[in-house]
Design an enzyme around this catalytic site. Structure first.
Site, mmCIF file in Angstrom:
data_model
loop_
_atom_site.group_PDB
_atom_site.id
_atom_site.type_symbol
_atom_site.label_atom_id
_atom_site.label_comp_id
_atom_site.label_asym_id
_atom_site.label_seq_id
_atom_site.Cartn_x
_atom_site.Cartn_y
_atom_site.Cartn_z
ATOM 1 N N GLY A 1 0.837 -1.209 0.000
ATOM 2 C CA GLY A 1 0.000 0.000 0.000
ATOM 3 C C GLY A 1 0.862 1.244 0.000
ATOM 4 O O GLY A 1 2.053 1.193 -0.336
ATOM 5 N N ASN A 2 0.268 2.375 0.343
ATOM 6 C CA ASN A 2 1.046 3.609 0.467
ATOM 7 C C ASN A 2 0.509 4.417 1.649
ATOM 8 O O ASN A 2 -0.448 4.001 2.298
ATOM 9 C CB ASN A 2 1.019 4.412 -0.837
ATOM 10 C CG ASN A 2 -0.388 4.796 -1.225
ATOM 11 O OD1 ASN A 2 -1.064 5.527 -0.503
ATOM 12 N ND2 ASN A 2 -0.853 4.275 -2.361
ATOM 13 N N HIS A 3 1.127 5.576 1.888
ATOM 14 C CA HIS A 3 0.827 6.309 3.128
ATOM 15 C C HIS A 3 -0.272 7.356 2.985
ATOM 16 O O HIS A 3 -0.417 8.210 3.858
ATOM 17 C CB HIS A 3 2.097 6.993 3.633
ATOM 18 C CG HIS A 3 3.186 6.031 3.972
ATOM 19 N ND1 HIS A 3 3.131 5.195 5.052
ATOM 20 C CD2 HIS A 3 4.344 5.741 3.333
ATOM 21 C CE1 HIS A 3 4.212 4.439 5.092
ATOM 22 N NE2 HIS A 3 4.964 4.750 4.044
ATOM 23 N N SER A 4 -1.043 7.330 1.906
ATOM 24 C CA SER A 4 -2.100 8.347 1.764
ATOM 25 C C SER A 4 -3.054 8.265 2.960
ATOM 26 O O SER A 4 -3.527 7.195 3.336
ATOM 27 C CB SER A 4 -2.868 8.116 0.459
ATOM 28 O OG SER A 4 -4.048 8.879 0.471
ATOM 29 N N ALA B 1 -4.688 7.756 -4.059
ATOM 30 C CA ALA B 1 -3.353 7.268 -4.420
ATOM 31 C C ALA B 1 -3.500 5.758 -4.661
ATOM 32 O O ALA B 1 -3.270 4.944 -3.764
ATOM 33 C CB ALA B 1 -2.380 7.568 -3.293
#
Ligand code: PMT
Length: 397
Positions: free
Chosen positions: A207-210, A275
């Site tokens: 995943g990502n940090h959005s 994102a």
């Protein structure tokens, strides 16, 4: 509310035309700038002198000035106006508006106006109920014109029913609401927000940090402006709460894609702030994958590009706004994404800029349109950034 607003009142031939005088008077009292257009038939019900005296401006009754060869610039008039209101709109004028017929000054202004258009039908009850009139009204509404519904009451024919033009006070209230809320009142806005998580096994993901804060601020602002918001969000801590916001929680890009496709019905604006993970594991383990002392090779395959796929469905009536999150070559990449994803505007935020990061409260943006116009903003709180974005969208709406 109305002070300084440029209001173009177009009057067509109906007994209700005499009420145009009251509309002009109230608008002038509210310090609006008013210009009046009349059709030949309207002049039989109220005189141009009355409306010219009340509006303190000459009234436009034909393409030409005082029967000379000098013509009135209908395009300039349509551009001048903040709003065009056709009241009363007779069955005849409505039908010509729906068909794009341009045989008088009122219709030429209607066809060239860039501002929001309101129309207030006035006619006998059977004329209004006739399928041909209803079809014309529905066609006009489907093209983004705003209907001011007729009232029920005594009609000039002696009959009683639905067909009277809405009262001038009602029309003024609608105009006031228009200027208070702006172009988004009752519009449907789809927003994607937050990250997507792509499962590796039953407990791990890519995943990502959005944080979804940017999407959150946009959703609340649109909702406060009267829009109906469909907020499709990946997993985050906080989701916006407002009666106008429908939150749909998703996890993966595939899910977000599916929901976007299903929700993309009657959408006026789509804002792609999510994102979305560009890649997902080609294979997901059902259970928690246990280590066994050997390297675990994971093949990543591309996720659907949601903005691009939905962009293929876009019609002329809809506006798509994308985001570009870049670390380098921001401007070039953002401009490429406008074309590739069929955006009308793109909001570039660059992780190179101090204060711009996932999860933070601030952002610094530049907005590009497809014609190489760009506007840059200072570093601001995401709430204020949302205001800048929405203001720009409004100017394109
Ligand atoms: O959530 P916050 O912590 O507040 O952070 C806000 C933000 C940085 C996430 C936000 O401002 C932002 O930039 N969102 C878009 C991030 C991104 O994925 O940009 P991109 O350049 O990779 O994608 C371009 C556009 O295509 C975006 O509108 C994106 O939503 C969309 N996209 C991308 C890939 C994909 N598979 N599907 C998409 O719809």
């Amino acid at each position: 509310m109305l002070a300084g607003k440029k209001i173009l009142l177009a009057v067509s031939g109906s007994i209700a035309a005499y009420k145009a005088a009251l509309i002009v008077r109230i608008l002038m009292k509210g310090q609006a700038e008013v210009r009046v257009i009349m059709t030949e038939n309207a002049k039989k019900f109220v005189t141009p002198t009355t409306l010219s005296t009340l509006s303190k401006q000459p009234v436009y009754t034909s393409f030409y000035k005082n029967d000379s060869e000098e013509w009135h610039n209908h395009v300039a008039l349509g551009i001048w106006a903040d709003v065009l209101i056709i009241a009363p709109a007779s069955a005849h004028t409505l039908s010509k508006m729906a068909q794009g017929i341009c045989d008088n000054f009122l219709l030429s202004v209607f066809l060239s106006a860039r501002c929001p258009v309101y129309f207030a039908p006035a006619m006998d009850l059977d004329m209004l109920a006739h399928p041909a009139t209803q079809k014309n009204i529905n066609l006009l509404v489907s093209r983004g014109n705003h209907l001011i519904a007729s009232d029920v009451g005594d009609l000039a024919s002696g009959l009683n029913g639905k067909g009277r033009m809405a009262a001038p006070e009602t029309i003024i209230k609608i105009l006031e609401a228009h200027f208070k809320i702006g172009a988004f009142y009752n519009k449907k806005v789809l927003i994607t927000s937050g990250p997507t998580y792509e499962a590796l096994d039953s407990v791990r993901f890519i995943g990502n940090h959005s944080s979804g804060k940017m999407g959150y601020a946009l959703a609340l602002l649109f909702a406060k402006k009267g829009a109906q918001v469909v907020f499709i969000s990946g997993p985050v801590k906080n989701y916006p709460i407002h009666p106008n916001i429908k939150v749909i929680k998703v996890t993966s890009a595939d899910e977000m894609m599916e929901v976007c496709k299903n929700q993309y019905v009657d959408i006026d604006f789509a804002v792609f702030a999510a994102a979305v993970a560009d890649y997902k594991p080609s294979k997901t383990f059902d259970k928690k994958h246990k280590k066994d002392g050997t390297p675990l090779n994971i093949t990543l395959i591309e996720n659907p590009d949601i903005a691009r796929e939905i962009g293929k469905l876009k019609t002329e009536k809809q506006l798509h706004i994308g985001f570009a999150l870049e670390t380098n070559d921001g401007e070039v990449s953002a401009k490429l994404k406008i074309k590739r994803k069929n955006f009308d505007l793109i909001v570039l935020n660059s992780l190179k800029d101090p204060g711009v990061n996932f999860g933070g409260d601030t952002n610094k943006i530049t907005i590009f349109d497809p014609f190489d116009k760009e506007i840059s903003f200072e570093l601001k709180h995401k709430k204020e950034v949302a205001q800048d974005i929405v203001k720009i969208i409004e100017s394109y709406a």
